[in-house]
Design an enzyme around this catalytic site. Sequence first.
Site, PDB file in Angstrom:
ATOM      1  N   HIS A 159     -26.444   8.336 -24.107  1.00 14.71           N
ATOM      2  CA  HIS A 159     -26.153   9.541 -23.317  1.00 14.71           C
ATOM      3  C   HIS A 159     -24.902  10.248 -23.836  1.00 14.71           C
ATOM      4  O   HIS A 159     -23.782   9.937 -23.436  1.00 14.71           O
ATOM      5  CB  HIS A 159     -25.978   9.155 -21.845  1.00 14.71           C
ATOM      6  CG  HIS A 159     -25.971  10.329 -20.920  1.00 14.71           C
ATOM      7  ND1 HIS A 159     -26.507  10.282 -19.653  1.00 14.71           N
ATOM      8  CD2 HIS A 159     -25.497  11.591 -21.060  1.00 14.71           C
ATOM      9  CE1 HIS A 159     -26.352  11.456 -19.063  1.00 14.71           C
ATOM     10  NE2 HIS A 159     -25.723  12.267 -19.901  1.00 14.71           N
ATOM     11  N   ARG A 186     -23.185  19.263 -28.263  1.00 16.79           N
ATOM     12  CA  ARG A 186     -22.849  20.705 -28.183  1.00 16.79           C
ATOM     13  C   ARG A 186     -23.329  21.535 -29.371  1.00 16.79           C
ATOM     14  O   ARG A 186     -23.022  22.720 -29.439  1.00 16.79           O
ATOM     15  CB  ARG A 186     -21.337  20.918 -28.021  1.00 16.79           C
ATOM     16  CG  ARG A 186     -20.674  20.139 -26.880  1.00 16.79           C
ATOM     17  CD  ARG A 186     -21.261  20.462 -25.545  1.00 16.79           C
ATOM     18  NE  ARG A 186     -20.455  19.898 -24.453  1.00 16.79           N
ATOM     19  CZ  ARG A 186     -20.961  19.578 -23.263  1.00 16.79           C
ATOM     20  NH1 ARG A 186     -22.260  19.729 -23.011  1.00 16.79           N
ATOM     21  NH2 ARG A 186     -20.181  19.098 -22.320  1.00 16.79           N
ATOM     22  N   ASN A 203     -28.868  19.889 -23.578  1.00 15.69           N
ATOM     23  CA  ASN A 203     -28.263  21.103 -23.007  1.00 15.69           C
ATOM     24  C   ASN A 203     -27.336  21.819 -23.977  1.00 15.69           C
ATOM     25  O   ASN A 203     -26.162  22.047 -23.710  1.00 15.69           O
ATOM     26  CB  ASN A 203     -27.557  20.796 -21.676  1.00 15.69           C
ATOM     27  CG  ASN A 203     -26.442  19.776 -21.801  1.00 15.69           C
ATOM     28  OD1 ASN A 203     -26.402  19.007 -22.745  1.00 15.69           O
ATOM     29  ND2 ASN A 203     -25.533  19.783 -20.851  1.00 15.69           N
ATOM     30  N   HIS A 249     -31.116  13.184 -14.409  1.00 15.47           N
ATOM     31  CA  HIS A 249     -29.776  13.358 -13.846  1.00 15.47           C
ATOM     32  C   HIS A 249     -30.038  13.537 -12.348  1.00 15.47           C
ATOM     33  O   HIS A 249     -30.404  14.616 -11.911  1.00 15.47           O
ATOM     34  CB  HIS A 249     -29.161  14.602 -14.503  1.00 15.47           C
ATOM     35  CG  HIS A 249     -27.964  15.179 -13.824  1.00 15.47           C
ATOM     36  ND1 HIS A 249     -26.738  15.278 -14.440  1.00 15.47           N
ATOM     37  CD2 HIS A 249     -27.798  15.722 -12.597  1.00 15.47           C
ATOM     38  CE1 HIS A 249     -25.876  15.861 -13.621  1.00 15.47           C
ATOM     39  NE2 HIS A 249     -26.490  16.148 -12.490  1.00 15.47           N
ATOM     40  N   ASP A 265     -21.901   9.259 -21.368  1.00 15.39           N
ATOM     41  CA  ASP A 265     -21.989  10.642 -20.891  1.00 15.39           C
ATOM     42  C   ASP A 265     -20.842  11.472 -21.489  1.00 15.39           C
ATOM     43  O   ASP A 265     -20.261  12.332 -20.819  1.00 15.39           O
ATOM     44  CB  ASP A 265     -21.980  10.710 -19.358  1.00 15.39           C
ATOM     45  CG  ASP A 265     -22.386  12.084 -18.836  1.00 15.39           C
ATOM     46  OD1 ASP A 265     -22.788  12.944 -19.642  1.00 15.39           O
ATOM     47  OD2 ASP A 265     -22.282  12.304 -17.610  1.00 15.39           O
ATOM     48  N   HIS A 294     -15.388  19.314 -23.530  1.00 14.94           N
ATOM     49  CA  HIS A 294     -15.101  20.703 -23.152  1.00 14.94           C
ATOM     50  C   HIS A 294     -13.749  21.050 -23.767  1.00 14.94           C
ATOM     51  O   HIS A 294     -12.813  20.259 -23.679  1.00 14.94           O
ATOM     52  CB  HIS A 294     -14.987  20.857 -21.632  1.00 14.94           C
ATOM     53  CG  HIS A 294     -16.279  20.656 -20.896  1.00 14.94           C
ATOM     54  ND1 HIS A 294     -17.297  21.575 -20.936  1.00 14.94           N
ATOM     55  CD2 HIS A 294     -16.723  19.643 -20.127  1.00 14.94           C
ATOM     56  CE1 HIS A 294     -18.323  21.129 -20.203  1.00 14.94           C
ATOM     57  NE2 HIS A 294     -17.994  19.953 -19.706  1.00 14.94           N
ATOM     58  N   PHE A 347     -17.574  20.380 -15.256  1.00 21.15           N
ATOM     59  CA  PHE A 347     -17.653  18.928 -15.033  1.00 21.15           C
ATOM     60  C   PHE A 347     -17.777  18.215 -16.374  1.00 21.15           C
ATOM     61  O   PHE A 347     -18.416  18.709 -17.293  1.00 21.15           O
ATOM     62  CB  PHE A 347     -18.885  18.597 -14.185  1.00 21.15           C
ATOM     63  CG  PHE A 347     -18.825  19.142 -12.777  1.00 21.15           C
ATOM     64  CD1 PHE A 347     -18.279  18.382 -11.758  1.00 21.15           C
ATOM     65  CD2 PHE A 347     -19.317  20.406 -12.474  1.00 21.15           C
ATOM     66  CE1 PHE A 347     -18.234  18.864 -10.452  1.00 21.15           C
ATOM     67  CE2 PHE A 347     -19.273  20.906 -11.174  1.00 21.15           C
ATOM     68  CZ  PHE A 347     -18.731  20.134 -10.164  1.00 21.15           C
ATOM     69  N   GLY A 348     -17.182  17.035 -16.502  1.00 17.09           N
ATOM     70  CA  GLY A 348     -17.447  16.206 -17.680  1.00 17.09           C
ATOM     71  C   GLY A 348     -16.197  15.793 -18.428  1.00 17.09           C
ATOM     72  O   GLY A 348     -15.194  16.510 -18.447  1.00 17.09           O
TER      73      GLY A 348
HETATM   74 ZN    ZN Z   1     -25.948  14.159 -16.203  1.00 14.08          ZN
END
Ligand code: ZN
Length: 431
Positions: A61, A65, A95, A180, A306, A310, A324-325
């Site tokens: 996971h 980017r 994503n 998710h 995960d 950013h 988030f993240g």
């Molecule tokens: Zn997720």
Amino acid sequence: MSSLLITGGRVIDPASGGDGLADVLIRDGRIEAIGSGLADSEATRFDATGAIVAPGFIDMHVHLREPGIEHAETIETGARAAAAGGFTSICCMPNTLPVNDSATVTSYIVQRAREVACVNVFPIGAITKGSLGDELAAIGSMREAGIVAISDDGRPVMNARVMRRAMELAVTFDIPVIDHCEDLNLSAGGDMHEGRTSVRLGLRGIPSASEDVMVARDLLLAELTGARFHVAHLSTLRSVEMVAFAKSRGLKVSCEVTPHHFAITDEELATYDSNYKMKPPLRCRHDADAVIEGIVSGVVDAIATDHAPHPGSEKMQEFERCPFGITGLETALGLSLAELVHKGRISLMRLVELFTTGPANILKLDCGTLAVGAPADVTIFDLSREWTYDVQQSYSKSRNSPFHGRRFRGGPLATVAGGKIVWNFQDKNRE
Ligand SMILES: [Zn+2]
């Protein structure tokens, strides 16, 4: 061609159950032999005396980017951060910009990874077009192009009928569906875990139930369709219980947890530092304890980071506006050793399993083992070296880690991917 001889380490291979001192000989990108007193005059030597030699770690996971958001991370920099964390294989979530919802994007990632990545990169395709949750993505052609699973990660698939169809297709193509799990209506507007701490801090909460109701729905759909279903970044007590129940009923269900969800709790948010803001949010102590209990009991199949880079410009905004993240590739092993092994909760064999055979079995990858003939992916780590994580030295393009300055005992020493040393602690120290 090239050969590498790793000598004197404690070799732990969950696939065979082997745990003992041995040398590992690698030739032409494959494991050639394991045993004592191996010799090869041509081979590059790596002295692993006092260290653990394990199959290459797999992180199922990761957000890379690329394409589209390369100022946050690229396939090249994400792969380098992975190598520095001891990972030889990473799975990248869809994503990106555009979303990996077609064979064109999948092929781009596969090709680009071949050119620039120092570790194996396995793409995960989107479940729905644009991950918008309405129309199914081109799952069959993405499968041919190389995806190993489907997920709309970053978002759930809110429409149960769409999820059902996705699971039916996933059975046809023999891939797992990764969700998710978040009910967006329940979590809407929330910035942190809903509980005593969110009330005290005056921040809007995301209840554990927003995860639980989606896990429950997906488990029911997995039973209906017979699909292999995987819960991403599981973070609550009830989710652990439900996955355990589903497994006891014989469903093809698996789950992963992140190091941050078992290592820290929502109490950290008291600093209003956006590096503690992620989804699912850091939970309270009893959820974190349940996650650890799930690791100990065997309900949890894999540890995944995960890793969600950013750039500083986005994480510097006021708390409510921040994305988030957090990043996680370089601290995962250190945190897992600290919370799970050094505290005596699990054995080293179990730890290695969570990073190797666990994810390999979920995704049906042919890596994650040191069997003779297997791809020569090896993670060498130690249990005693004291080191401090300096996020400014990260190989990632982003710096959004809450673990800057944290002291660790034990961590990666060298990472071997495809028979080549792609990261070596000694080299880094000489720089
Ligand atoms: Zn997720």
